[in-house]
Design an enzyme around this catalytic site. Sequence first.
Site, PDB file in Angstrom:
ATOM      1  N   GLY A 254       0.804  -1.228   0.000  1.00 29.95           N
ATOM      2  CA  GLY A 254       0.000   0.000   0.000  1.00 29.95           C
ATOM      3  C   GLY A 254       0.835   1.275   0.000  1.00 29.95           C
ATOM      4  N   THR A 255       2.065   1.188  -0.510  1.00 31.17           N
ATOM      5  CA  THR A 255       2.966   2.350  -0.574  1.00 31.17           C
ATOM      6  C   THR A 255       2.320   3.518  -1.314  1.00 31.17           C
ATOM      7  OG1 THR A 255       4.616   0.633  -0.996  1.00 31.17           O
ATOM      8  CG2 THR A 255       5.373   2.930  -1.089  1.00 31.17           C
ATOM      9  N   THR A 256       1.771   3.230  -2.488  1.00 32.06           N
ATOM     10  CA  THR A 256       1.206   4.252  -3.368  1.00 32.06           C
ATOM     11  C   THR A 256       0.077   4.994  -2.646  1.00 32.06           C
ATOM     12  OG1 THR A 256       1.633   2.621  -5.097  1.00 32.06           O
ATOM     13  CG2 THR A 256       0.351   4.549  -5.733  1.00 32.06           C
ATOM     14  N   TRP A 257      -0.698   4.245  -1.915  1.00 32.53           N
ATOM     15  CA  TRP A 257      -1.840   4.783  -1.166  1.00 32.53           C
ATOM     16  C   TRP A 257      -1.357   5.619   0.022  1.00 32.53           C
ATOM     17  CZ3 TRP A 257      -5.391   1.149   2.174  1.00 32.53           C
ATOM     18  CH2 TRP A 257      -6.559   1.828   2.527  1.00 32.53           C
TER      19      TRP A 257
ATOM     20  N   HIS B 156      11.756   1.685   1.074  1.00 33.22           N
ATOM     21  CA  HIS B 156      11.476   0.306   1.523  1.00 33.22           C
ATOM     22  C   HIS B 156      12.665  -0.229   2.344  1.00 33.22           C
ATOM     23  CE1 HIS B 156       8.026  -0.015  -1.133  1.00 33.22           C
ATOM     24  NE2 HIS B 156       8.728  -0.015  -2.235  1.00 33.22           N
TER      25      HIS B 156
ATOM     26  N   ARG C  51       1.144  -5.419   5.362  1.00 29.80           N
ATOM     27  CA  ARG C  51      -0.070  -6.024   4.798  1.00 29.80           C
ATOM     28  C   ARG C  51      -0.037  -7.521   5.097  1.00 29.80           C
ATOM     29  NH1 ARG C  51      -1.661  -5.623  -1.651  1.00 29.80           N
ATOM     30  NH2 ARG C  51      -3.880  -6.014  -1.333  1.00 29.80           N
TER      31      ARG C  51
ATOM     32  N   SER D 125       0.178  -9.871  -4.605  1.00 25.47           N
ATOM     33  CA  SER D 125       0.354  -8.568  -5.250  1.00 25.47           C
ATOM     34  C   SER D 125       1.763  -8.445  -5.840  1.00 25.47           C
ATOM     35  CB  SER D 125       0.094  -7.458  -4.218  1.00 25.47           C
ATOM     36  OG  SER D 125       0.182  -6.196  -4.818  1.00 25.47           O
TER      37      SER D 125
ATOM     38  N   LYS E 224      -6.157  -4.687  -7.776  1.00 23.60           N
ATOM     39  CA  LYS E 224      -7.492  -4.898  -7.198  1.00 23.60           C
ATOM     40  C   LYS E 224      -7.754  -3.991  -6.003  1.00 23.60           C
ATOM     41  CE  LYS E 224      -8.474  -8.921  -9.399  1.00 23.60           C
ATOM     42  NZ  LYS E 224      -9.562  -9.110 -10.311  1.00 23.60           N
ATOM     43  N   GLY E 225      -6.706  -3.776  -5.193  1.00 22.93           N
ATOM     44  CA  GLY E 225      -6.856  -2.921  -4.012  1.00 22.93           C
ATOM     45  C   GLY E 225      -7.819  -3.493  -2.985  1.00 22.93           C
TER      46      GLY E 225
END
Length: 307
Positions: free
Chosen positions: A50-53, A114, A136, A144, A271-272
């Site tokens: 979920g880095t992007t989020w 990271h 996660r 993912s 998919k998220g």
Amino acid sequence: PRDKSFDGSSIYQYEGAWYRPVLLAGLISSRKHFQAKDSDVIVITFLKSGTTWLKALTYAIVSRSHHAIFDSNSPLLTKNSHDLVPFLDFAYYPNNNNSSEHISTDDPRIFGTHIPYSSLPDSIKNSDCRIVYMCRNPFDQFISHWKFSENLAQEQNVQPISFEEVFELFCKGIHSFGPSWEHVLGYWKASLENPHKILFFKYEDVKEDTSFHVNKLADFLGCPFSDVEKSRGVIEEIVKLCSFDNMKDLEVNKTGRFRGTGIKNSNFFRKGKVGGWTDYFTPSMSERMNKLIEEKFSGSDLTFKMS
Ligand code: A3P
């Protein structure tokens, strides 16, 4: 030592973790040159957690009073998260260079990385900068990562390695920035020791109640939402702006590429969801993963929601 990453390219072990050459060079160089400021915010995740989020949410929270983030030309609508919040090691110190002259002049500065806790640049650990970390559940994280690597292999015209082989590498801890359990536990323990410095989130929790976590993150970063902002629905607007459905459909994320890599931005949006792993794991793989989780995380009090 050298081994194969999920997309078949070579990865190397350094201080117990595995890296692609470009990322290892960035790590070594950022350790040499990066000077953290007390006001810095560092967004840290394990890959595909979920880095992007989290980058988008952090940017929105921190920048809400500086930029017109709710306008139609908001940076959150026109830029990819990784351009808004660049990777410290990868974007600023590639190829073992010191490119810090290009470093952000925003205040506060927000960086992503990271890098495992034990290998972080000293100035991050020793300054008063703050870290927000997200992990996660290992089942979804693994799927993912596998899907992302499969896309990379396809884009680079490389034969992808099989699902079974990728799973084998995962269980041995051989994957970029892995072993994943060392990464997660490193930050988990550090967050318990120093809760004012490290805020620890789980993807599944943030997904379940994003507003609560946005509020918590703002408090942690020292920029709490005022009562007026709350009553105006600013938290909900941020949640919506950074939601999977909204971000996935942005032009920049449908057609753009991740600067410096050529990777399609669309690869960061699949998919998220929580629990999609059940479509791929065989019963014996699930059993092995559960055993691995039990073995690695037992005694840590860290648990995961798998669905
Ligand atoms: P899936 O592959 O399970 O869909 P990272 O950003 O660390 O590379 O992680 C990518 C994962 O986060 C992908 O998971 C992706 O779909 C999901 N993701 C990306 N943006 C998201 C968002 N705004 N909200 C929730 N999940 C998101």
